[in-house]
Design a protein around this motif. Structure first.
Motif, short mmCIF file in Angstrom:
data_model
loop_
_atom_site.label_atom_id
_atom_site.label_comp_id
_atom_site.label_asym_id
_atom_site.label_seq_id
_atom_site.Cartn_x
_atom_site.Cartn_y
_atom_site.Cartn_z
N ARG A 1 48.08 53.20 26.10
CA ARG A 1 47.63 52.46 27.29
C ARG A 1 46.78 51.26 26.88
O ARG A 1 46.00 51.45 25.82
N ARG A 2 46.85 50.34 27.65
CA ARG A 2 45.81 49.23 27.51
C ARG A 2 45.07 49.10 28.63
O ARG A 2 45.73 48.30 29.66
N GLU A 3 43.84 49.65 28.73
CA GLU A 3 43.11 49.64 29.96
C GLU A 3 42.65 47.97 30.28
O GLU A 3 42.31 47.35 29.37
N ARG A 4 42.65 48.01 31.61
CA ARG A 4 42.12 46.59 32.16
C ARG A 4 41.12 46.97 33.09
O ARG A 4 41.35 47.18 34.32
N PRO A 5 39.83 46.50 32.90
CA PRO A 5 38.84 46.72 33.90
C PRO A 5 38.91 45.53 35.02
O PRO A 5 39.45 44.56 34.80
N PHE A 6 38.73 45.89 36.12
CA PHE A 6 38.40 45.06 37.30
C PHE A 6 37.08 45.09 37.87
O PHE A 6 36.51 46.40 38.13
N ALA A 7 36.51 44.22 38.39
CA ALA A 7 35.11 44.17 39.36
C ALA A 7 35.52 42.99 40.40
O ALA A 7 35.33 41.95 40.17
N LEU A 8 36.00 43.55 41.62
CA LEU A 8 36.31 42.66 42.66
C LEU A 8 35.26 42.83 43.77
O LEU A 8 34.65 44.13 43.91
N SER A 9 34.94 41.59 44.33
CA SER A 9 33.86 41.84 45.52
C SER A 9 34.32 40.57 46.49
O SER A 9 35.03 39.61 46.20
N ARG A 10 33.79 41.01 47.80
CA ARG A 10 34.10 40.08 48.70
C ARG A 10 33.26 40.23 49.97
O ARG A 10 32.82 41.31 50.23
N ALA B 1 25.28 47.80 52.64
CA ALA B 1 24.56 47.33 53.92
C ALA B 1 24.27 46.04 54.09
O ALA B 1 24.04 45.56 55.25
N MET B 2 24.40 45.30 53.00
CA MET B 2 24.14 43.91 53.07
C MET B 2 25.40 43.22 53.40
O MET B 2 25.43 41.82 53.51
N GLY B 3 26.74 43.77 53.40
CA GLY B 3 27.70 43.17 53.83
C GLY B 3 28.71 42.78 52.83
O GLY B 3 29.52 41.90 52.83
N SER B 4 28.59 43.28 51.68
CA SER B 4 29.52 43.04 50.47
C SER B 4 30.35 44.06 50.16
O SER B 4 29.88 45.31 50.20
N SER B 5 31.48 43.72 49.82
CA SER B 5 32.47 45.04 49.57
C SER B 5 32.80 44.90 47.96
O SER B 5 32.82 43.81 47.35
N GLN B 6 32.90 46.02 47.49
CA GLN B 6 33.13 45.89 45.95
C GLN B 6 34.33 47.13 45.73
O GLN B 6 34.50 48.03 46.29
N LEU B 7 35.11 46.49 44.61
CA LEU B 7 36.13 47.61 44.14
C LEU B 7 36.02 47.35 42.70
O LEU B 7 36.59 46.39 41.97
N THR B 8 35.79 48.28 42.01
CA THR B 8 35.47 48.41 40.50
C THR B 8 36.26 49.60 39.82
O THR B 8 36.59 50.42 40.52
N GLY B 9 36.72 49.46 38.46
CA GLY B 9 37.32 50.58 37.97
C GLY B 9 38.24 49.94 36.73
O GLY B 9 38.06 48.92 36.06
N MET C 1 37.99 46.14 52.75
CA MET C 1 38.65 46.74 51.98
C MET C 1 40.18 46.83 51.77
O MET C 1 40.58 46.59 50.65
N SER C 2 40.77 46.41 52.75
CA SER C 2 42.03 45.85 52.70
C SER C 2 42.18 44.68 51.68
O SER C 2 43.31 44.40 50.99
N ALA C 3 41.27 43.82 52.06
CA ALA C 3 41.51 42.46 50.98
C ALA C 3 41.29 43.03 49.58
O ALA C 3 41.66 42.32 48.82
N LEU C 4 40.48 43.75 49.40
CA LEU C 4 40.06 44.18 48.03
C LEU C 4 41.45 44.59 47.24
O LEU C 4 41.47 44.36 46.14
N LEU C 5 41.97 45.39 48.03
CA LEU C 5 43.15 46.07 47.49
C LEU C 5 44.28 44.94 47.24
O LEU C 5 45.08 45.05 46.38
N SER C 6 44.35 44.04 48.14
CA SER C 6 45.27 43.06 47.94
C SER C 6 44.73 42.16 46.82
O SER C 6 45.69 41.71 45.88
N MET C 7 43.60 41.86 46.39
CA MET C 7 42.85 41.34 45.11
C MET C 7 43.57 42.03 44.00
O MET C 7 43.71 41.53 42.92
N LEU C 8 43.26 43.26 44.05
CA LEU C 8 43.70 44.21 43.08
C LEU C 8 45.33 44.07 42.77
O LEU C 8 45.67 44.04 41.46
#
Length: 181
Positions: free
Chosen positions: A144-153, A122-130, A167-174
């Protein structure tokens, strides 16, 4: 005479209250790489073997986090296709943009992505984590070698168009993150 007019007036008022807003449909889009540097060396095709989304996100309505334990499910802002199909397809297209040319005769690597959070708040921040991992030909899940990610925009305004763009930009960052490996 007054009773029929009263009934007609009441029915008219109820009919006006009974109309619902029309649904608005959104999709995700492919985004160019964040840097314009030379493409990475071609090391093989990347196939998305599995992408898991959290249940709160994997629904036809857009979801906006309103607090640590609360969400707003936007009934009339909807995804044009199921997210469990849309997200892997867009991520695959983002990765293909970063592949550095034709890869059809190179070995296939399998990408696995487990998403913990994919949302706008609700504050206007988007997150993609996993976390994600890649299996080379011949490798097993035990290797497997897991690589964590925490992306925000920042998501800008929180209407459907800005939510989909963030959300499109977050997928691009991933995709940028995966391509760097």
């Amino acid at each position: 005479m007054r009773v029929p007019i009263l009934i007609v007036g009441t029915l008219t008022l109820l009919a006006a209250c009974g109309t619902t807003p029309e649904n608005r449909y959104y999709t995700l889009s492919v985004e160019p790489a964040a840097t314009s540097a030379a493409p990475p060396p071609r090391t093989g095709r990347i196939t998305i073997a599995k992408l898991l989304l959290p249940g709160v996100t994997d629904r036809e309505q857009m979801v906006v986090a309103t607090g640590p334990q609360t969400v707003d499910i936007r009934e009339f802002d909807r995804w044009a296709e199921p997210l469990d199909q849309l997200v892997p397809r867009i991520l695959a297209q983002d990765l293909a943009l970063r592949a550095g040319g034709p890869t059809s005769n190179l070995p296939e690597r399998r990408l696995f992505v487990s998403v913990d959070r994919f949302s706008v708040d609700a504050m206007g921040s988007s997150q993609l984590t996993g976390r994600w991992w890649m299996l080379e030909p011949g490798e097993t899940a035990a290797q497997r070698r897991e690589r964590p990610f925490a992306l925000s925009r920042p998501a800008g305004a929180r209407d459907g168009v800005q939510v989909a763009a963030a959300m499109s930009a977050l997928l691009s960052m991933l995709a940028d993150d995966v391509a760097r490996e």
